[in-house]
Scaffold this motif. Structure first.
Motif, PDB file in Angstrom:
ATOM      1  N   TYR A 227       0.843  -1.190   0.000  1.00 34.71           N
ATOM      2  CA  TYR A 227       0.000   0.000   0.000  1.00 34.71           C
ATOM      3  C   TYR A 227       0.887   1.252   0.000  1.00 34.71           C
ATOM      4  N   ILE A 228       0.598   2.170  -0.909  1.00 29.06           N
ATOM      5  CA  ILE A 228       1.351   3.429  -1.015  1.00 29.06           C
ATOM      6  C   ILE A 228       0.445   4.567  -0.561  1.00 29.06           C
ATOM      7  N   ASP A 229       0.849   5.219   0.539  1.00 28.63           N
ATOM      8  CA  ASP A 229       0.078   6.388   0.969  1.00 28.63           C
ATOM      9  C   ASP A 229       0.748   7.643   0.389  1.00 28.63           C
ATOM     10  N   GLY A 230       0.878   8.686   1.137  1.00 29.99           N
ATOM     11  CA  GLY A 230       1.523   9.891   0.614  1.00 29.99           C
ATOM     12  C   GLY A 230       0.533  10.817  -0.049  1.00 29.99           C
ATOM     13  N   TYR A 231       1.050  11.675  -0.968  1.00 26.39           N
ATOM     14  CA  TYR A 231       0.249  12.730  -1.584  1.00 26.39           C
ATOM     15  C   TYR A 231       0.389  12.677  -3.104  1.00 26.39           C
ATOM     16  N   SER A 232      -0.706  13.003  -3.774  1.00 26.09           N
ATOM     17  CA  SER A 232      -0.659  13.095  -5.229  1.00 26.09           C
ATOM     18  C   SER A 232       0.278  14.227  -5.638  1.00 26.09           C
ATOM     19  N   ILE A 233       0.947  14.065  -6.759  1.00 29.82           N
ATOM     20  CA  ILE A 233       1.956  15.020  -7.213  1.00 29.82           C
ATOM     21  C   ILE A 233       1.365  16.415  -7.423  1.00 29.82           C
ATOM     22  N   ASP A 234       0.056  16.522  -7.698  1.00 31.06           N
ATOM     23  CA  ASP A 234      -0.542  17.835  -7.935  1.00 31.06           C
ATOM     24  C   ASP A 234      -1.209  18.424  -6.690  1.00 31.06           C
ATOM     25  N   ASP A 235      -1.076  17.731  -5.548  1.00 28.01           N
ATOM     26  CA  ASP A 235      -1.598  18.259  -4.293  1.00 28.01           C
ATOM     27  C   ASP A 235      -0.527  19.167  -3.685  1.00 28.01           C
ATOM     28  N   LYS A 252      13.217  16.647 -10.361  1.00 29.87           N
ATOM     29  CA  LYS A 252      13.513  15.216 -10.239  1.00 29.87           C
ATOM     30  C   LYS A 252      12.539  14.371 -11.056  1.00 29.87           C
ATOM     31  N   LEU A 253      11.266  14.772 -11.073  1.00 27.94           N
ATOM     32  CA  LEU A 253      10.269  14.049 -11.868  1.00 27.94           C
ATOM     33  C   LEU A 253      10.615  14.119 -13.351  1.00 27.94           C
ATOM     34  N   ALA A 254      10.922  15.323 -13.843  1.00 24.78           N
ATOM     35  CA  ALA A 254      11.258  15.502 -15.258  1.00 24.78           C
ATOM     36  C   ALA A 254      12.531  14.744 -15.617  1.00 24.78           C
ATOM     37  N   GLU A 255      13.546  14.836 -14.762  1.00 24.26           N
ATOM     38  CA  GLU A 255      14.809  14.154 -15.026  1.00 24.26           C
ATOM     39  C   GLU A 255      14.608  12.645 -15.094  1.00 24.26           C
ATOM     40  N   ASN A 256      13.774  12.104 -14.196  1.00 23.30           N
ATOM     41  CA  ASN A 256      13.545  10.659 -14.215  1.00 23.30           C
ATOM     42  C   ASN A 256      12.780  10.227 -15.461  1.00 23.30           C
ATOM     43  N   PRO A 273      -1.483  12.709 -12.939  1.00 22.22           N
ATOM     44  CA  PRO A 273      -1.244  12.914 -11.501  1.00 22.22           C
ATOM     45  C   PRO A 273      -1.688  11.766 -10.608  1.00 22.22           C
ATOM     46  N   GLY A 274      -2.749  11.048 -10.992  1.00 18.83           N
ATOM     47  CA  GLY A 274      -3.211   9.939 -10.169  1.00 18.83           C
ATOM     48  C   GLY A 274      -2.232   8.788 -10.095  1.00 18.83           C
ATOM     49  N   ASN A 275      -1.281   8.748 -11.022  1.00 18.39           N
ATOM     50  CA  ASN A 275      -0.298   7.654 -11.051  1.00 18.39           C
ATOM     51  C   ASN A 275       1.064   8.061 -10.483  1.00 18.39           C
ATOM     52  N   ILE A 276       1.153   9.263  -9.904  1.00 14.39           N
ATOM     53  CA  ILE A 276       2.427   9.729  -9.344  1.00 14.39           C
ATOM     54  C   ILE A 276       2.160  10.273  -7.937  1.00 14.39           C
ATOM     55  N   ARG A 277       2.796   9.670  -6.939  1.00 15.78           N
ATOM     56  CA  ARG A 277       2.619  10.095  -5.556  1.00 15.78           C
ATOM     57  C   ARG A 277       3.981  10.442  -4.937  1.00 15.78           C
ATOM     58  N   GLU A 390       4.206  16.971 -19.240  1.00 15.18           N
ATOM     59  CA  GLU A 390       4.329  18.426 -19.274  1.00 15.18           C
ATOM     60  C   GLU A 390       3.111  19.096 -18.642  1.00 15.18           C
ATOM     61  N   GLY A 391       1.931  18.464 -18.796  1.00 12.41           N
ATOM     62  CA  GLY A 391       0.739  18.976 -18.138  1.00 12.41           C
ATOM     63  C   GLY A 391       0.849  18.875 -16.621  1.00 12.41           C
ATOM     64  N   VAL A 392       1.409  17.761 -16.140  1.00 13.45           N
ATOM     65  CA  VAL A 392       1.626  17.583 -14.695  1.00 13.45           C
ATOM     66  C   VAL A 392       2.576  18.653 -14.177  1.00 13.45           C
ATOM     67  N   LEU A 393       3.673  18.862 -14.901  1.00 10.99           N
ATOM     68  CA  LEU A 393       4.663  19.861 -14.476  1.00 10.99           C
ATOM     69  C   LEU A 393       4.073  21.271 -14.478  1.00 10.99           C
ATOM     70  N   SER A 394       3.243  21.576 -15.462  1.00 11.69           N
ATOM     71  CA  SER A 394       2.665  22.922 -15.542  1.00 11.69           C
ATOM     72  C   SER A 394       1.736  23.200 -14.370  1.00 11.69           C
ATOM     73  N   ARG A 395       1.081  22.150 -13.840  1.00 10.86           N
ATOM     74  CA  ARG A 395       0.185  22.349 -12.697  1.00 10.86           C
ATOM     75  C   ARG A 395       0.928  22.313 -11.371  1.00 10.86           C
ATOM     76  N   ALA A 396       1.859  21.370 -11.235  1.00 11.00           N
ATOM     77  CA  ALA A 396       2.530  21.180  -9.942  1.00 11.00           C
ATOM     78  C   ALA A 396       3.719  22.123  -9.752  1.00 11.00           C
ATOM     79  N   CYS A 397       4.500  22.325 -10.808  1.00  9.03           N
ATOM     80  CA  CYS A 397       5.704  23.159 -10.694  1.00  9.03           C
ATOM     81  C   CYS A 397       5.967  23.809 -12.048  1.00  9.03           C
ATOM     82  N   PRO A 398       5.227  24.878 -12.371  1.00 14.03           N
ATOM     83  CA  PRO A 398       5.287  25.487 -13.707  1.00 14.03           C
ATOM     84  C   PRO A 398       6.642  26.081 -14.056  1.00 14.03           C
TER      85      PRO A 398
END
Length: 536
Positions: A227-235, A252-256, A273-277, A390-398
């Protein structure tokens, strides 16, 4: 008929019943009046979980569907209606051949999420380990197979267009492509193998995580993971409250993801975002069922394509497109070169930090399709993955720019791969080969002059782009010839009718009547062609 004989009059064949239901749904949305992106999404939603999954996969295929359709279909990623918990327990008991209570001390009846192929429940093993169980929908493979066969029959009766633009959608080809992908997702052992391979590729990266698979409890229809808890990348609010630096997470997300593409050639195909925590200082990748894979050749070509885009190298990018794609017709090379040049000129005035790589890749794929070049499925999947990340990055860390990180990664790779001795040896071999060929040039020039003097030289000339005018000229000449034949038949038949040639019908020579009829048919054909062309 015997009184005990079974009667089937009132029982309708399930396949026929489902086909009627599907046609009713299409009629409900007015499909015969034309297709629109929203209409396609609503139809897939009404058709049920099977087609929701197909729509999700179709949203990544910009080479098959127009971009506006793909954008609309990304809205199908929401949860679908879950199936009852009794069926969940039945699947577990069937797969484990014993009651689930002998394996799990607790199973949450309410699913964490429900998708088209499976749903996920939180559970606790007898040893106290917290896990999630991904349970496949009962009979989903048979249902999906039947639905696709029926859909292929149904679309054969209809003409699908996008609207005024007239973009034709070949849904039969789409369904075949999507069925191949969905079959892999319906075997959870494939997803478990993906997790194992992903863990090997990222084992040395401290800030990347993934769910551990409980292999002894995993079957083709059941996948048990930690089980993976934590927070969604866009939270972002919750993450910043926990002390995380969003710019560092984005870098780090972009580099990976760049590493997954350029180094591993094995990348997450649906990085929404639902697949990255984020958990415990790590970026954890979830749902590794849909993964893209590049061959060594395609990986090298993609790397070169990014470099060509960054440096605005039109010739190199044109050659990469021709090498990567499948040619479905004659290529107008001069027009292709011009279109690529126009596209790169548009982006060439931009700063690298403001360039949207996903948009560039999507536009390049559409440009290739306009020139009868279709990209492999993995390349279009990669393009959609880049658009999503790129959509994830624009919302979480533009402030993080994906193409800048990719360009930096490529520069570092070039420096790491540079070998001075190897480059010197390669240059020496090239110089030697060039020197040997240069010795043959005087003899070849002499032979060419001798052939020219004797009148034996030939010149092969190809006029690129002349095919359409020549085709039009050919059609015009054919119509002139048919018109002359029509006139000749009319004149010849009239002359025959002045004679007493036998046999006759109503005093008119039969051969003359045949000539009149043939000339009339040809005249009507020419007239219809003329009216049709005028309307167009």
């Amino acid at each position: 008929m015997s009184a005990n004989a079974p009667t089937t009059k009132n029982k309708e064949n399930p396949t026929r019943q489902r086909l009627k239901e599907m046609l009713a749904i299409m009629g409900k949305h007015g499909l015969v009046k034309g297709m629109t992106p929203e209409k396609l999404r609503l139809i897939l939603e009404d058709l049920g979980p099977t087609y929701v999954k197909l729509g999700q996969i179709m949203s990544m295929r910009t080479d098959i569907l127009p971009e506006r359709y793909c954008t609309e279909l990304t809205r199908l990623r929401a949860d679908v209606k879950p199936f009852p918990f009794e069926q969940v327990k039945a699947v577990m008991e069937e797969q484990y051949e014993r009651p689930p209570e002998e394996i799990f001390s607790y199973i949450d009846e309410k699913p964490l999420g429900s998708a088209s192929i499976a749903q996920v429940h939180r559970a606790t093993l007898l040893d106290g380990s917290e896990v999630v169980v991904k349970v496949q929908r009962p009979g989903i493979k048979e249902t999906m197979s039947r639905d696709i066969r029926l859909m292929q029959k149904a679309v054969g009766l209809l003409h699908f267009v996008s609207g005024p633009a007239g973009d034709v959608i070949d849904l039969k080809a789409v369904l075949r492509e999507m069925w191949n992908v969905a079959q892999q997702e319906m075997d959870f052992l494939v997803e478990a193998d993906h997790i194992r391979e992903f863990s090997k590729c990222n084992a040395g990266i401290a800030y990347i995580g993934w769910p551990q698979v409980v292999w002894k409890l995993t079957t083709p229809q059941l996948l048990v993971m930690e089980y993976i808890d934590g927070y969604s990348i866009d939270d972002t609010k919750a993450l910043e409250k926990q002390g995380y630096d969003m710019e560092e997470i984005g870098m780090k997300l972009a580099e990976n993801y760049v590493k997954q593409i350029l180094d591993d050639a094995f990348f997450h195909a649906d990085p929404h975002p639902g697949n990255i925590r984020v958990r415990g200082g790590k970026i954890v990748w979830l749902d590794l069922g849909m993964m893209g894979r590049l061959s060594a050749r395609d990986q090298a070509l993609f790397r070169n394509a990014v470099k060509a885009i960054v440096t605005s190298d039109v010739y190199e990018l044109k050659n990469i497109l021709l090498t990567l794609g499948n040619h479905n017709g004659r290529i107008n090379h001069s027009r292709l070169y011009t279109d690529i040049d126009d596209m790169l000129t548009k982006y060439g005035s931009m700063e690298l930090g403001s360039m949207d790589l996903g948009k560039v890749v999507t536009e390049l794929t559409m440009l290739a399709a306009d020139h009868n070049i279709s990209m492999p499925a993995q390349i279009t999947m990669l393009g959609r993955g880049v658009v999503t990340i790129e959509g994830v990055l624009s919302r979480a860390c533009p402030q993080v720019n994906f193409i800048q990180i990719m360009a930096n990664h490529l520069s570092g790779s070039l420096l790491e791969e540079f070998d001075l001795k190897r480059e010197i040896r390669h240059a020496g071999r090239s110089f030697l080969a060039t020197s040997r060929k240069s010795l043959d040039i005087p003899a070849q020039v002499s032979d060419a002059l001798k052939m020219a003097i004797k009148g034996q030289s030939k010149l092969n000339l190809e006029l690129t782009g002349s095919e359409e005018p020549l085709n039009q000229l050919d059609k015009m000449v054919n119509k002139i010839v048919i018109g002359m034949i029509t006139a000749a038949l009319l004149i010849g038949s009239s002359l025959i009718c002045t004679t007493q040639m036998q046999p006759q019908i109503l005093g008119i020579p039969f051969l003359g009547i045949l000539g009149y009829c043939a000339s009339m048919v040809l005249f009507i054909w020419l007239f219809i062609k003329f009216i049709h062309k005028k309307r167009r």
